[in-house]
Scaffold this active site. Structure first.
Site, PDB file in Angstrom:
ATOM      1  N   LYS A  79     133.305  79.265 -52.661  1.00  0.00           N
ATOM      2  CA  LYS A  79     132.994  80.553 -51.963  1.00  0.00           C
ATOM      3  C   LYS A  79     133.095  81.784 -53.465  1.00  0.00           C
ATOM      4  CE  LYS A  79     134.136  83.913 -48.415  1.00  0.00           C
ATOM      5  NZ  LYS A  79     134.374  84.730 -47.681  1.00  0.00           N
ATOM      6  N   SER A 154     131.961  85.613 -43.829  1.00  0.00           N
ATOM      7  CA  SER A 154     131.308  85.774 -44.644  1.00  0.00           C
ATOM      8  C   SER A 154     131.040  84.409 -45.387  1.00  0.00           C
ATOM      9  CB  SER A 154     132.080  86.836 -45.103  1.00  0.00           C
ATOM     10  OG  SER A 154     133.471  86.421 -45.931  1.00  0.00           O
ATOM     11  N   SER A 178     136.100  84.447 -41.882  1.00  0.00           N
ATOM     12  CA  SER A 178     135.044  83.836 -41.879  1.00  0.00           C
ATOM     13  C   SER A 178     134.727  82.498 -42.902  1.00  0.00           C
ATOM     14  CB  SER A 178     135.171  85.145 -44.045  1.00  0.00           C
ATOM     15  OG  SER A 178     134.867  86.127 -42.936  1.00  0.00           O
TER      16      SER A 178
HETATM   17  N1  GLN Z   1     134.215  89.347 -39.946  1.00  0.00           N
HETATM   18  C1  GLN Z   1     135.088  90.100 -39.938  1.00  0.00           C
HETATM   19  C2  GLN Z   1     134.544  90.759 -40.830  1.00  0.00           C
HETATM   20  O1  GLN Z   1     133.494  91.743 -41.582  1.00  0.00           O
HETATM   21  C3  GLN Z   1     135.414  89.331 -40.763  1.00  0.00           C
HETATM   22  C4  GLN Z   1     135.491  89.029 -42.550  1.00  0.00           C
HETATM   23  C5  GLN Z   1     136.503  87.968 -43.337  1.00  0.00           C
HETATM   24  O2  GLN Z   1     137.199  86.883 -42.369  1.00  0.00           O
HETATM   25  N2  GLN Z   1     136.666  87.665 -44.316  1.00  0.00           N
HETATM   26  O3  GLN Z   1     135.697  91.838 -41.552  1.00  0.00           O
END
Ligand code: GLN
Length: 501
Positions: A79, A154, A178
């Site tokens: 990532k 994400s 994410s």
């Molecule tokens: N979707 C969640 C957010 O927007 C979690 C994001 C994540 O785990 N990095 O914060």
């Protein structure tokens, strides 16, 4: 045999018997990347020379010239929020478009030591804020099961890369879901380890008290192999836990060498099955519960009354931490600089052009929640809620070894469906967020399919540092469900083209 279709464990077997070579394996994966990228867009950068050099080095090791691990010669995608020396690390943001870190993250150093090969850096929502990759400044990734749908986020690029066969496994990061939510949307396995188990050194910070690095792979066993390589204390991360990995493993293995869930009590928190849960997802989770029961586990309903506050607490805490962490991007030290007549004008112009809308929204929300007049009412209350969540979990884990829940309320949604409604987007992490707030490990693995042939994930949870117990339970369920053969990889070559959104 198509080399890119293998699991890590399968490839490792063939590599160690020297039936295939790391360079051959890499070339097969690279050819697959060329074929799949125009439709899925999993990668922000693809490594050629460096990957080739790593594969050759792995070859030398396998020929007896050095240490061999289960990851030696295995192509992994990373990532784009993890620092790899001299490679772009954009975090899906214009503000870091030109940034190349001069050092490796600890997880990367450990993968190098294990002999892994890096295929490239994967797409993501900007600074890991989002649930669909649509917040990436470089365009979204697409779900290999249905190119009109999101891969989740994400870490959506890592999930789509693995699902489409563009890497054998990947690293993602999970602050509120994410790793697990995109794993669920793309029909793969994703694990968020216990907070502190994997060093965050070299992971660009979003919300430091929640962020964790973890594996995203085709099988639970593959996730375990990657976790083995990246977990462990690191003096460079002050929140890294001190433990012996071998102790965590031997605890899990005591009396359970066959990886069965026999005799375990599996808790079903009833609040996770309320309004908003898609009936098809509910059915898949309930079927998984029955499967675990047939394997000898006892299913018990447990209470999780604080679930309704989790999302609000998370968005205050995560945004508060993000507003502080992202203050460093001001045009002075990293990446983009937009000049202005004064220093302040330069800061403003840089941040205004460099950050996308969602990042700006979080910075404003977080700054507001931390400001002196609102701190007690918002941030402090959110921290107290965090304790409530932890108490609910502690209570559940007094009687259960594992909890079973849905990963996300729905299967993958269509691109564009939720971009204009942030709250609807936030809700797709309702079941994963409490896990980060409590710091415990969580695993999402395929549980079944919707009537539209979209993968549906189930989430397993365990107490802190019971990561290997969690993996064992996951493996046992995975073997019993036997879903692994339904891969989406053929879709891409059969005219399943991206729709215009
Ligand atoms: N979707 C969640 C957010 O927007 C979690 C994001 C994540 O785990 N990095 O914060």
């Amino acid at each position: 045999m198509t080399l890119w279709k293998q699991t890590i464990a399968e490839a490792h077997k063939r590599l160690s018997k020297r039936e295939i070579s790391p360079v051959e394996l890499l070339h097969s994966v690279q050819a697959r990347i060329k074929e799949a990228e125009p439709s899925v867009h999993s990668y922000l950068s693809v490594f050629n020379e460096e990957a080739e050099a790593q594969a050759k080095e792995a070859e030398t090791r396998l020929k007896g010239g050095g240490e061999v691990s289960p990851l030696t010669g295995i192509p992994l995608a990373i990532k784009d929020i993890l620092c790899i020396r001299n490679q772009p690390t954009t975090c899906g943001s214009k503000i870091l478009e030109s940034f190349k870190p001069p050092y490796d993250a600890t997880a990367i150093t450990r993968l190098r030591q294990a002999g892994a090969v890096f295929t490239g850096k994967t797409n993501m929502d900007e600074f890991a804020m989002g649930s669909s990759t649509e917040n990436s400044a470089f365009g979204p990734s697409r779900n290999p099961w249905d190119l009109t749908r999101v891969p989740g986020g994400s870490s959506g690029g890592s999930a789509s890369a693995v699902a489409a066969g563009e890497a054998l496994g990947a690293l993602g990061t999970d602050t509120g879901g994410s790793i697990r939510q995109p794993a669920s949307f793309c029909g793969i396995v994703g694990m968020k380890p216990t907070y502190g188990l994997v060093s965050r050194f070299g992971l660009v910070a979003f919300a430091s008290s929640l962020d964790q690095i973890g594996p995203m792979c085709h099988t639970v066993e593959d996730c375990r192999l990657v976790l083995d390589a990246i977990a462990g204390h690191d003096a460079k991360d002050s929140t890294s836990a001190t433990f012996k990995l071998s102790d965590l493993k031997s605890y899990a293995e005591a009396g359970k060498a066959d990886a069965s869930v026999k005799g375990m009590v599996v808790g079903i928190p009833k609040e996770f099955f309320g309004a908003g849960l898609d009936p098809e997802v509910r059915k898949v989770v309930m079927d998984a519960a029955k499967k675990m029961e047939s394997l000898g586990a006892r299913i018990e309903e447990v209470a999780f009354p604080s679930l309704e506050y989790a999302l609000s607490a998370y968005y205050l805490i995560a945004s508060g931490e993000a507003s502080s962490n992202l203050a460093r991007y001001d045009g002075t030290r990293y990446g983009l600089r937009v000049s202005g007549p004064t220093t302040k004008a330069m800061f403003t112009a840089t941040r205004s052009r460099g950050f996308g809308l969602e990042v700006k929204r979080r910075i404003m929300l977080g700054t507001y929640a931390l400001s002196s007049g609102y701190y007690d009412a918002l941030y402090l209350k959110a921290q107290k809620t965090r304790t409530l969540l932890k108490n609910d979990l502690d209570k559940a884990f007094k009687t259960c070894q594992i909890l079973l829940t849905p990963t996300s309320p729905t299967p993958a949604f269509k691109l564009g469906d939720k971009t204009s409604d942030p709250l609807a987007m936030y809700l797709s992490d309702i079941y994963t967020i409490p896990v980060n707030l409590a710091g415990i490990p969580g695993l999402s693995q395929p549980g079944g399919f919707s009537s539209e042939n979209l993968p549906i994930g189930v989430q397993l949870l365990a107490p802190a540092f019971h990561d290997y117990v969690l993996l064992q339970a996951g493996k046992s369920l995975e073997t019993a469900l036997n879903l692994q053969k339904r891969t989406p990889v053929e879709n891409l070559s059969h005219g399943n083209q991206p729709a215009t959104v």
